[in-house]
Design a protein around this motif. Structure first.
Motif, PDB file in Angstrom:
ATOM      1  N   LEU A   1       2.501 -58.631 -56.339  1.00  0.00           N
ATOM      2  CA  LEU A   1       1.757 -59.822 -54.979  1.00  0.00           C
ATOM      3  C   LEU A   1       3.014 -61.175 -56.387  1.00  0.00           C
ATOM      4  O   LEU A   1       3.173 -61.881 -55.064  1.00  0.00           O
ATOM      5  CB  LEU A   1       0.930 -60.165 -56.182  1.00  0.00           C
ATOM      6  N   HIS A   2       3.059 -60.907 -57.127  1.00  0.00           N
ATOM      7  CA  HIS A   2       4.840 -61.412 -57.832  1.00  0.00           C
ATOM      8  C   HIS A   2       5.678 -61.599 -56.989  1.00  0.00           C
ATOM      9  O   HIS A   2       6.278 -62.994 -56.403  1.00  0.00           O
ATOM     10  CB  HIS A   2       4.826 -61.541 -59.272  1.00  0.00           C
ATOM     11  N   ALA A   3       6.285 -60.402 -56.409  1.00  0.00           N
ATOM     12  CA  ALA A   3       7.212 -60.164 -55.895  1.00  0.00           C
ATOM     13  C   ALA A   3       7.192 -60.784 -54.275  1.00  0.00           C
ATOM     14  O   ALA A   3       8.079 -61.336 -53.587  1.00  0.00           O
ATOM     15  CB  ALA A   3       7.425 -59.128 -55.256  1.00  0.00           C
ATOM     16  N   THR A   4       5.971 -60.828 -53.539  1.00  0.00           N
ATOM     17  CA  THR A   4       5.812 -61.794 -52.414  1.00  0.00           C
ATOM     18  C   THR A   4       5.195 -63.161 -52.425  1.00  0.00           C
ATOM     19  O   THR A   4       5.655 -63.791 -51.336  1.00  0.00           O
ATOM     20  CB  THR A   4       4.120 -61.011 -51.396  1.00  0.00           C
TER      21      THR A   4
ATOM     22  N   VAL B   1       6.560 -57.546 -49.039  1.00  0.00           N
ATOM     23  CA  VAL B   1       6.131 -56.560 -49.906  1.00  0.00           C
ATOM     24  C   VAL B   1       4.601 -56.829 -49.265  1.00  0.00           C
ATOM     25  O   VAL B   1       4.054 -55.517 -49.307  1.00  0.00           O
ATOM     26  CB  VAL B   1       6.625 -56.648 -51.311  1.00  0.00           C
ATOM     27  N   GLY B   2       4.647 -58.279 -49.170  1.00  0.00           N
ATOM     28  CA  GLY B   2       2.689 -58.704 -48.706  1.00  0.00           C
ATOM     29  C   GLY B   2       2.229 -58.176 -47.162  1.00  0.00           C
ATOM     30  O   GLY B   2       1.168 -57.576 -47.437  1.00  0.00           O
TER      31      GLY B   2
ATOM     32  N   LYS C   1       9.031 -75.978 -51.434  1.00  0.00           N
ATOM     33  CA  LYS C   1       9.784 -75.566 -51.865  1.00  0.00           C
ATOM     34  C   LYS C   1      10.195 -74.090 -51.477  1.00  0.00           C
ATOM     35  O   LYS C   1      10.884 -72.988 -52.109  1.00  0.00           O
ATOM     36  CB  LYS C   1       9.385 -75.847 -53.102  1.00  0.00           C
ATOM     37  N   ARG C   2       9.066 -73.361 -51.514  1.00  0.00           N
ATOM     38  CA  ARG C   2       8.650 -71.838 -51.408  1.00  0.00           C
ATOM     39  C   ARG C   2      10.122 -70.967 -50.177  1.00  0.00           C
ATOM     40  O   ARG C   2      10.550 -70.126 -49.982  1.00  0.00           O
ATOM     41  CB  ARG C   2       7.253 -71.081 -51.786  1.00  0.00           C
ATOM     42  N   GLY C   3       9.953 -72.015 -49.214  1.00  0.00           N
ATOM     43  CA  GLY C   3      10.633 -71.728 -48.221  1.00  0.00           C
ATOM     44  C   GLY C   3       9.709 -70.493 -47.081  1.00  0.00           C
ATOM     45  O   GLY C   3       9.790 -69.822 -45.922  1.00  0.00           O
ATOM     46  N   TYR C   4       8.515 -70.231 -47.505  1.00  0.00           N
ATOM     47  CA  TYR C   4       7.278 -69.107 -46.439  1.00  0.00           C
ATOM     48  C   TYR C   4       6.250 -69.235 -47.458  1.00  0.00           C
ATOM     49  O   TYR C   4       6.117 -70.084 -48.520  1.00  0.00           O
ATOM     50  CB  TYR C   4       7.985 -68.349 -46.496  1.00  0.00           C
ATOM     51  N   ASN C   5       5.147 -69.086 -45.965  1.00  0.00           N
ATOM     52  CA  ASN C   5       3.699 -69.211 -47.194  1.00  0.00           C
ATOM     53  C   ASN C   5       3.745 -67.484 -47.005  1.00  0.00           C
ATOM     54  O   ASN C   5       3.423 -67.099 -45.516  1.00  0.00           O
ATOM     55  CB  ASN C   5       2.876 -70.114 -45.567  1.00  0.00           C
ATOM     56  N   GLN C   6       3.473 -67.215 -48.363  1.00  0.00           N
ATOM     57  CA  GLN C   6       3.035 -65.929 -48.405  1.00  0.00           C
ATOM     58  C   GLN C   6       1.833 -64.932 -47.393  1.00  0.00           C
ATOM     59  O   GLN C   6       1.930 -64.066 -46.259  1.00  0.00           O
ATOM     60  CB  GLN C   6       2.521 -65.113 -49.707  1.00  0.00           C
ATOM     61  N   CYS C   7       0.958 -65.915 -47.554  1.00  0.00           N
ATOM     62  CA  CYS C   7      -0.127 -66.087 -46.424  1.00  0.00           C
ATOM     63  C   CYS C   7      -0.071 -65.086 -45.007  1.00  0.00           C
ATOM     64  O   CYS C   7      -0.839 -64.516 -44.356  1.00  0.00           O
ATOM     65  CB  CYS C   7      -1.114 -66.963 -46.429  1.00  0.00           C
ATOM     66  N   ASP C   8       0.990 -66.178 -44.825  1.00  0.00           N
ATOM     67  CA  ASP C   8       1.801 -65.869 -43.484  1.00  0.00           C
ATOM     68  C   ASP C   8       1.849 -63.909 -42.921  1.00  0.00           C
ATOM     69  O   ASP C   8       1.330 -63.400 -42.360  1.00  0.00           O
ATOM     70  CB  ASP C   8       2.838 -66.388 -43.144  1.00  0.00           C
ATOM     71  N   TYR C   9       2.705 -63.691 -43.653  1.00  0.00           N
ATOM     72  CA  TYR C   9       2.450 -62.375 -44.461  1.00  0.00           C
ATOM     73  C   TYR C   9       1.488 -61.342 -44.457  1.00  0.00           C
ATOM     74  O   TYR C   9       1.867 -59.943 -43.754  1.00  0.00           O
ATOM     75  CB  TYR C   9       4.545 -62.341 -45.108  1.00  0.00           C
ATOM     76  N   ILE C  10       1.071 -61.755 -45.058  1.00  0.00           N
ATOM     77  CA  ILE C  10      -0.469 -60.973 -45.865  1.00  0.00           C
ATOM     78  C   ILE C  10      -1.116 -60.922 -44.078  1.00  0.00           C
ATOM     79  O   ILE C  10      -1.714 -59.758 -43.787  1.00  0.00           O
ATOM     80  CB  ILE C  10      -1.033 -61.350 -46.626  1.00  0.00           C
ATOM     81  N   ALA C  11      -1.192 -62.148 -43.766  1.00  0.00           N
ATOM     82  CA  ALA C  11      -1.925 -61.846 -42.162  1.00  0.00           C
ATOM     83  C   ALA C  11      -0.586 -61.079 -41.195  1.00  0.00           C
ATOM     84  O   ALA C  11      -1.191 -60.171 -40.086  1.00  0.00           O
ATOM     85  CB  ALA C  11      -2.004 -62.941 -41.855  1.00  0.00           C
ATOM     86  N   GLU C  12       0.339 -60.789 -41.397  1.00  0.00           N
ATOM     87  CA  GLU C  12       0.739 -60.183 -40.042  1.00  0.00           C
ATOM     88  C   GLU C  12       0.644 -58.643 -40.729  1.00  0.00           C
ATOM     89  O   GLU C  12       0.429 -57.758 -39.492  1.00  0.00           O
ATOM     90  CB  GLU C  12       1.994 -60.333 -40.422  1.00  0.00           C
ATOM     91  N   GLY C  13       0.450 -58.283 -42.124  1.00  0.00           N
ATOM     92  CA  GLY C  13      -0.203 -56.932 -42.163  1.00  0.00           C
ATOM     93  C   GLY C  13      -1.267 -56.455 -41.281  1.00  0.00           C
ATOM     94  O   GLY C  13      -0.964 -55.416 -41.756  1.00  0.00           O
TER      95      GLY C  13
END
Length: 226
Positions: free
Chosen positions: A75-78, A86-87, A122-134
């Motif tokens: 989760l931290h990597a994501t 990873v997420g 600041k982060r450059g992305y939303n991690q939830c977008d990637y989780i949703a894609e998975g």
């Protein structure tokens, strides 16, 4: 060839640190087999988090988030280490594992929990977008992006108690495209469920401005809010 790349730049399991085989991604088979998946007994506790706070159809999560657990590295990597893929991969594994239960039946679209513009820059992305894609990859359910906005960057929830967390997220979400969710069953996605304050605030914003049903999925669950 991939094996040559792995020989020169070996990849390591994010959990145990062992070198990954060419077929493995992010986590080795041994760690995957001992993954801290949510026990069936505690699945009901996830839905109870939202009782009296917002109306949801159902809620689930995949893994426990426990202080000091090496699995938290996924989760931290994501979220913090610029490795959102990873997420996406863990979310696909999670969705495939959960599908036989029928949890995803009847869900029309997936909505990732939005970040504020400030945090996203600041982060450059939303991690939830990637989780949703998975989850979409495993289930075939389409993802709806940009239909909900986070109107302000609230303070971090990390060191707040339950009451402070709920006050911190009041009114921070805005449904910008009600027609996109009207009459649908929406799956709202986040990375970690603790008190449920942020997810409940977003769900309430969506429900109060449209006629739709909402279910919730998170990758991880902090049991008893700790």
């Amino acid at each position: 060839m991939k094996w040559i790349s792995d020989l020169i730049f070996p990849r390591h399991c994010l959990v145990c640190g062992e070198v990954l085989s060419p077929e493995e991604h992010d986590i080795c088979l041994n760690c995957l087999l001992t993954f801290p998946r949510i026990e069936p007994l505690h699945l009901a506790d996830i839905e109870k988090v939202f009782w009296g706070k917002t109306d949801i159809e159902r809620a689930t999560s995949f893994m426990y988030y426990r202080k000091g657990s090496p699995y938290n590295n996924l989760l931290h990597a994501t979220k913090y280490r610029n490795r959102p893929e990873v997420g996406r991969r863990i979310a696909a594994i999670a969705a495939e594992s959960i599908m036989p239960s029928g949890f995803f039946n009847g869900i029309d679209a997936i909505v990732p929990l939005p970040l504020s513009k400030k945090k996203r820059r600041k982060r450059g992305y939303n991690q939830c977008d990637y989780i949703a894609e998975g989850v979409a990859q495993a289930t075939g359910i389409p993802v709806l992006k940009n239909c909900v906005e986070r109107r302000k960057s609230n303070e971090t929830q990390t060191h707040k108690n339950r009451e402070e967390r709920w006050k911190n997220v009041e009114g921070i979400f805005l449904l910008t495209k009600p027609e996109a969710v009207e009459g649908k069953h929406i799956l709202l996605i986040d990375d970690i469920l603790t008190t449920g304050a942020t997810l409940a605030s977003c769900a309430e914003s969506i429900e109060s401005n449209s006629h739709c049903k909402i279910s919730i999925f998170t990758l991880a669950y902090t049991y008893n809010g700790i």
